[in-house]
Design an enzyme around this catalytic site. Structure first.
Site, PDB file in Angstrom:
ATOM      1  N   ASP A  44      25.208 -29.251  -8.702  1.00 49.20           N
ATOM      2  CA  ASP A  44      24.221 -29.281  -7.614  1.00 49.20           C
ATOM      3  C   ASP A  44      23.560 -27.914  -7.417  1.00 49.20           C
ATOM      4  O   ASP A  44      22.522 -27.796  -6.780  1.00 49.20           O
ATOM      5  CB  ASP A  44      24.846 -29.798  -6.298  1.00 49.20           C
ATOM      6  CG  ASP A  44      26.078 -29.035  -5.863  1.00 49.20           C
ATOM      7  OD1 ASP A  44      26.895 -28.676  -6.736  1.00 49.20           O
ATOM      8  OD2 ASP A  44      26.241 -28.797  -4.652  1.00 49.20           O
ATOM      9  N   HIS A  45      24.152 -26.858  -7.992  1.00 48.29           N
ATOM     10  CA  HIS A  45      23.570 -25.505  -7.913  1.00 48.29           C
ATOM     11  C   HIS A  45      22.878 -25.115  -9.217  1.00 48.29           C
ATOM     12  O   HIS A  45      21.935 -24.349  -9.215  1.00 48.29           O
ATOM     13  CB  HIS A  45      24.673 -24.478  -7.602  1.00 48.29           C
ATOM     14  CG  HIS A  45      25.342 -24.753  -6.304  1.00 48.29           C
ATOM     15  ND1 HIS A  45      25.087 -24.024  -5.167  1.00 48.29           N
ATOM     16  CD2 HIS A  45      26.231 -25.712  -5.949  1.00 48.29           C
ATOM     17  CE1 HIS A  45      25.797 -24.535  -4.170  1.00 48.29           C
ATOM     18  NE2 HIS A  45      26.493 -25.555  -4.609  1.00 48.29           N
ATOM     19  N   HIS A  70      27.937 -20.352  -8.580  1.00 46.23           N
ATOM     20  CA  HIS A  70      29.006 -20.977  -9.375  1.00 46.23           C
ATOM     21  C   HIS A  70      28.386 -22.089 -10.205  1.00 46.23           C
ATOM     22  O   HIS A  70      27.208 -22.423 -10.035  1.00 46.23           O
ATOM     23  CB  HIS A  70      30.137 -21.484  -8.481  1.00 46.23           C
ATOM     24  CG  HIS A  70      29.767 -22.557  -7.508  1.00 46.23           C
ATOM     25  ND1 HIS A  70      28.835 -22.372  -6.503  1.00 46.23           N
ATOM     26  CD2 HIS A  70      30.179 -23.847  -7.387  1.00 46.23           C
ATOM     27  CE1 HIS A  70      28.725 -23.482  -5.796  1.00 46.23           C
ATOM     28  NE2 HIS A  70      29.526 -24.399  -6.315  1.00 46.23           N
ATOM     29  N   HIS A  85      28.833 -25.406 -10.502  1.00 47.50           N
ATOM     30  CA  HIS A  85      28.698 -26.817 -10.109  1.00 47.50           C
ATOM     31  C   HIS A  85      27.247 -27.281 -10.230  1.00 47.50           C
ATOM     32  O   HIS A  85      26.307 -26.547  -9.907  1.00 47.50           O
ATOM     33  CB  HIS A  85      29.208 -27.035  -8.674  1.00 47.50           C
ATOM     34  CG  HIS A  85      30.700 -27.115  -8.592  1.00 47.50           C
ATOM     35  ND1 HIS A  85      31.402 -27.085  -7.411  1.00 47.50           N
ATOM     36  CD2 HIS A  85      31.650 -27.231  -9.580  1.00 47.50           C
ATOM     37  CE1 HIS A  85      32.703 -27.164  -7.660  1.00 47.50           C
ATOM     38  NE2 HIS A  85      32.876 -27.251  -8.958  1.00 47.50           N
TER      39      HIS A  85
HETATM   40 ZN   LIG Z   1      27.561 -27.115  -3.857  1.00 50.73          ZN
END
Ligand SMILES: [Zn+2]
Length: 311
Positions: A96-97, A92, A94
């Protein structure tokens, strides 16, 4: 009265926080590299995965934050196995990814594969339910699992285990980030993953979950969510209750102050779902609601019955 019981977490005490190895070979054709971005929201840090097959082609799943040490460990793992990067996959969008996705895409001249294309300027491929990436012995099969975010994907592996991103975590529960996140879709995506019967899970944060734990964790995730929904409904028995009152009443001292916003987003997601399903009504403004009568005992049955209907 609400009859939904407080569920117990089947992972309690399994792997202490902070004890995950930085690099771990989890099965043939799967390496996990832990990013150094631990926090209350990202737990031990973001899990970046290398998925590769006998032909040495490798896909990088959730490259994680822009961090030199993390990049070094990824490069080392790729070189040590003589792998050839073919793409960057996102569970996804977001940050942090996804933060370093463009960097790897540029450096390796490979596309980004994701459940939503937000930046038309980059070489990107839209991944949909059932799409597969074949890697000579290893394979990623996409499952569209909206809820945490609208674009969320899980990936089944030939081993029967699943890469679950932030749909199911290795510890704690996921935030349904309203309004991009949608609680009804989240619950239906949990039921979908449960019916796929994964023989273990590799989450976006926290340790891997064994076959024995996987089914219990999915069951826990569904019952925990139903318990929270029943608490939200209960909180609005009194028309004077505001959303902030409800969040305080439900979460109390159990969450750090810094996570209050996440609890409010999850509560707003429950309100939106209960409104849509006719369990709650607006009481004056968008900060006050009142229950419309029925309890949530039948809500899960409704969702199970609706599981195959498009949203
Ligand atoms: Zn995450």
């Amino acid at each position: 009265m609400v009859s939904v019981a407080v569920p117990g977490d089947p992972r309690n005490g399994l792997v202490p926080m902070g004890s995950m190895p930085q690099v771990a070979e989890l099965e043939e054709g799967l390496v996990r590299i832990l990013a150094p971005n631990a926090s209350p929201m990202t737990l031990d840090g973001t899990n970046t995965y290398l998925v590769y097959g006998g032909n040495r082609a490798v896909y990088l799943v959730d490259p994680g934050p822009t961090d030199a040490a993390h990049f070094g460990r990824i490069a080392e793992a790729i070189e040590a196995r003589r792998l050839e990067p073919r793409g960057v996959v996102l569970t996804h969008h977001h940050i942090d990814h996804s933060e370093s996705a463009h960097r790897f895409s540029r450096e390796w001249s490979v596309p980004i594969l994701a459940g939503a294309l937000e930046d038309p300027g980059s070489p990107a491929i839209l991944v949909e339910e059932g799409d597969t990436i074949d890697l000579d012995g290893q394979r990623l099969t996409a499952m569209h699992t909206p809820g945490h975010t609208a674009d969320h994907l899980c990936f089944m592996l030939p081993s029967g285990r699943a890469l679950t991103g932030d749909h199911v975590l290795g510890r704690g529960t996921s935030v349904v980030a309203y309004p991009d996140g949608d609680l009804e879709r989240y619950l239906r995506s949990l039921l979908q993953l449960e019916s796929a019967g994964p023989r273990g899970m590799y989450p976006g944060h926290g340790p891997e979950l064994s076959e024995e734990t996987a089914a219990d964790v999915l069951d826990y995730y569904i019952s925990h969510r139903m318990y929270r929904i029943s608490q939200v409904l209960e909180a609005f028995s009194d028309v004077r209750t505001s959303v902030a009152d409800a969040v305080r009443g439900i979460y109390g001292q159990s969450i750090p102050a810094g996570l209050f916003f996440a609890a409010e987003l999850s509560t707003r997601a429950a309100i939106a779902m209960l409104m849509k399903r006719g369990y709650l009504e607006v009481a004056g403004d968008d900060d006050h609601y009142v229950r419309a009568g029925a309890g949530v005992e039948r809500l899960l049955d409704e969702l199970v019955a609706d599981r195959r209907r498009p949203l």
